[in-house]
Scaffold this motif. Structure first.
Motif, PDB file in Angstrom:
ATOM      1  N   CYS A   4      45.277  33.652  37.155  1.00  0.00           N
ATOM      2  CA  CYS A   4      44.913  34.895  37.835  1.00  0.00           C
ATOM      3  C   CYS A   4      45.483  34.923  39.254  1.00  0.00           C
ATOM      4  O   CYS A   4      46.062  35.930  39.672  1.00  0.00           O
ATOM      5  CB  CYS A   4      43.397  35.055  37.884  1.00  0.00           C
ATOM      6  N   HIS A  30      50.221  37.313  31.030  1.00  0.00           N
ATOM      7  CA  HIS A  30      48.862  37.122  31.528  1.00  0.00           C
ATOM      8  C   HIS A  30      48.156  38.469  31.664  1.00  0.00           C
ATOM      9  O   HIS A  30      46.991  38.605  31.279  1.00  0.00           O
ATOM     10  CB  HIS A  30      48.887  36.398  32.872  1.00  0.00           C
ATOM     11  N   CYS A  34      44.339  39.706  30.295  1.00  0.00           N
ATOM     12  CA  CYS A  34      43.340  39.521  31.346  1.00  0.00           C
ATOM     13  C   CYS A  34      42.909  40.864  31.945  1.00  0.00           C
ATOM     14  O   CYS A  34      43.646  41.460  32.720  1.00  0.00           O
ATOM     15  CB  CYS A  34      43.907  38.621  32.442  1.00  0.00           C
ATOM     16  N   CYS A  37      42.970  41.162  35.805  1.00  0.00           N
ATOM     17  CA  CYS A  37      44.274  41.369  36.423  1.00  0.00           C
ATOM     18  C   CYS A  37      44.829  42.755  36.089  1.00  0.00           C
ATOM     19  O   CYS A  37      45.607  43.311  36.857  1.00  0.00           O
ATOM     20  CB  CYS A  37      45.239  40.271  35.997  1.00  0.00           C
TER      21      CYS A  37
END
Ligand SMILES: [Zn+2]
Length: 82
Positions: A4, A30, A34, A37
């Protein structure tokens, strides 16, 4: 690795297209998994819109002043988490 932190740290550059494919690929991966994010990406996109407008008046859209960026970022974060 703190995914993160890494992703958020590079978000702004990613959205501005400043990262090469090799650097941006893991961040995009990612982001895809996520939610936190993804929220940060939304904030970052809004920030870019605001900074771009401000900087066109100021001087150059490609060099947002750090202080302005931070101020806008805090206000956007405050707005989304309120
Ligand atoms: Zn994340």
């Amino acid at each position: 690795m703190s995914d993160c932190d890494g992703a958020k740290g590079k978000l702004y550059e990613l959205l501005r297209g400043e990262l090469c494919a090799e650097d941006s690929a893991p961040i995009r991966e990612h982001l895809a998994e996520c939610p936190e994010c993804q929220g940060e990406e939304d904030v970052c996109r809004q920030l870019m819109g605001v900074v771009k407008r401000a900087c066109i008046e100021e001087r150059d859209a490609n060099c947002p002043p750090e202080q302005l960026r931070d101020a806008i970022l805090s206000s956007l974060r405050g707005a989304t988490s309120a």
